[in-house]
Design a protein around this motif. Structure first.
Motif, PDB file in Angstrom:
ATOM      1  N   ASP A   1       0.857  -1.173   0.000  1.00 46.79           N
ATOM      2  CA  ASP A   1       0.000   0.000   0.000  1.00 46.79           C
ATOM      3  C   ASP A   1       0.903   1.236   0.000  1.00 46.79           C
ATOM      4  N   PRO A   2       0.877   2.034  -1.074  1.00 44.99           N
ATOM      5  CA  PRO A   2       1.784   3.188  -1.139  1.00 44.99           C
ATOM      6  C   PRO A   2       1.612   4.161   0.017  1.00 44.99           C
ATOM      7  N   GLY A   3       0.375   4.376   0.464  1.00 45.50           N
ATOM      8  CA  GLY A   3       0.158   5.299   1.575  1.00 45.50           C
ATOM      9  C   GLY A   3       0.858   4.849   2.837  1.00 45.50           C
ATOM     10  N   THR A   4       0.768   3.560   3.134  1.00 46.32           N
ATOM     11  CA  THR A   4       1.429   3.019   4.321  1.00 46.32           C
ATOM     12  C   THR A   4       2.942   3.092   4.176  1.00 46.32           C
ATOM     13  N   LEU A   5       3.441   2.760   2.994  1.00 49.96           N
ATOM     14  CA  LEU A   5       4.881   2.820   2.743  1.00 49.96           C
ATOM     15  C   LEU A   5       5.407   4.228   2.985  1.00 49.96           C
TER      16      LEU A   5
ATOM     17  N   ILE B   1      -0.631  10.792  -1.407  1.00 52.05           N
ATOM     18  CA  ILE B   1      -1.351   9.609  -0.955  1.00 52.05           C
ATOM     19  C   ILE B   1      -1.153   9.368   0.548  1.00 52.05           C
ATOM     20  N   SER B   2      -0.102   9.930   1.103  1.00 51.87           N
ATOM     21  CA  SER B   2       0.241   9.690   2.501  1.00 51.87           C
ATOM     22  C   SER B   2      -0.390  10.718   3.442  1.00 51.87           C
ATOM     23  N   PRO B   3      -1.292  10.283   4.318  1.00 50.10           N
ATOM     24  CA  PRO B   3      -1.835  11.221   5.308  1.00 50.10           C
ATOM     25  C   PRO B   3      -0.747  11.831   6.182  1.00 50.10           C
TER      26      PRO B   3
ATOM     27  N   TYR C   1      -3.201  21.852   1.365  1.00 54.28           N
ATOM     28  CA  TYR C   1      -2.781  20.461   1.192  1.00 54.28           C
ATOM     29  C   TYR C   1      -3.978  19.539   1.367  1.00 54.28           C
ATOM     30  N   ALA C   2      -3.947  18.404   0.654  1.00 52.36           N
ATOM     31  CA  ALA C   2      -5.031  17.427   0.772  1.00 52.36           C
ATOM     32  C   ALA C   2      -4.500  16.026   0.478  1.00 52.36           C
ATOM     33  N   VAL C   3      -5.032  15.058   1.201  1.00 55.56           N
ATOM     34  CA  VAL C   3      -4.719  13.656   0.917  1.00 55.56           C
ATOM     35  C   VAL C   3      -5.477  13.269  -0.346  1.00 55.56           C
ATOM     36  N   LEU C   4      -4.764  12.717  -1.296  1.00 57.89           N
ATOM     37  CA  LEU C   4      -5.386  12.300  -2.553  1.00 57.89           C
ATOM     38  C   LEU C   4      -4.595  11.145  -3.155  1.00 57.89           C
TER      39      LEU C   4
END
Length: 112
Positions: free
Chosen positions: A8-12, A81-83, A100-103
């Motif tokens: 998962d790219p966000g987790t990475l 992608i990363s919060p 800024y925004a998570v997307l």
């Protein structure tokens, strides 16, 4: 044959930003240098007085913040992608022309 590993790219990236924000800052400085090297007419078009800029994969927001600082008439939205990266950016870079925004860009790909 080894099965591919699903990452998962966000987790990475959340894990990377916990410890390596300084390394990312160095990479962003190099990237910003390339932007500043654009020929004058391209800079005028990209950074013109009435433009809005969407930065995809802004990481911890350093390029977005630098651009917002140098071009106050440019409205900038940095996305990642990363919060955790967006949280870092929002906490550390506060300018009136910067958001800024998570997307996850994959969620909107093909919609424009």
């Amino acid at each position: 044959m080894t099965e591919p590993i699903a990452i998962d790219p966000g987790t990475l990236w959340d894990e990377i930003y916990k410890t390596d924000v300084d390394i990312h800052a160095q990479n962003n400085y190099i990237s910003f240098s390339y932007l500043k090297a654009l020929p004058g007419t391209m800079q005028d078009h990209v950074f013109g007085a009435s433009n809005t800029l969407l930065e995809v994969a802004c990481g911890p927001g350093m390029i977005s913040a630098r651009l917002a600082s140098e071009y106050p008439s440019l409205q900038i939205l940095g996305t990642d992608i990363s919060p955790r990266a967006i949280e870092y950016a929002a906490e550390n870079f506060k300018l009136p022309n910067l958001k800024y925004a998570v997307l996850d860009i994959r969620a909107v790909a093909g919609q424009w």
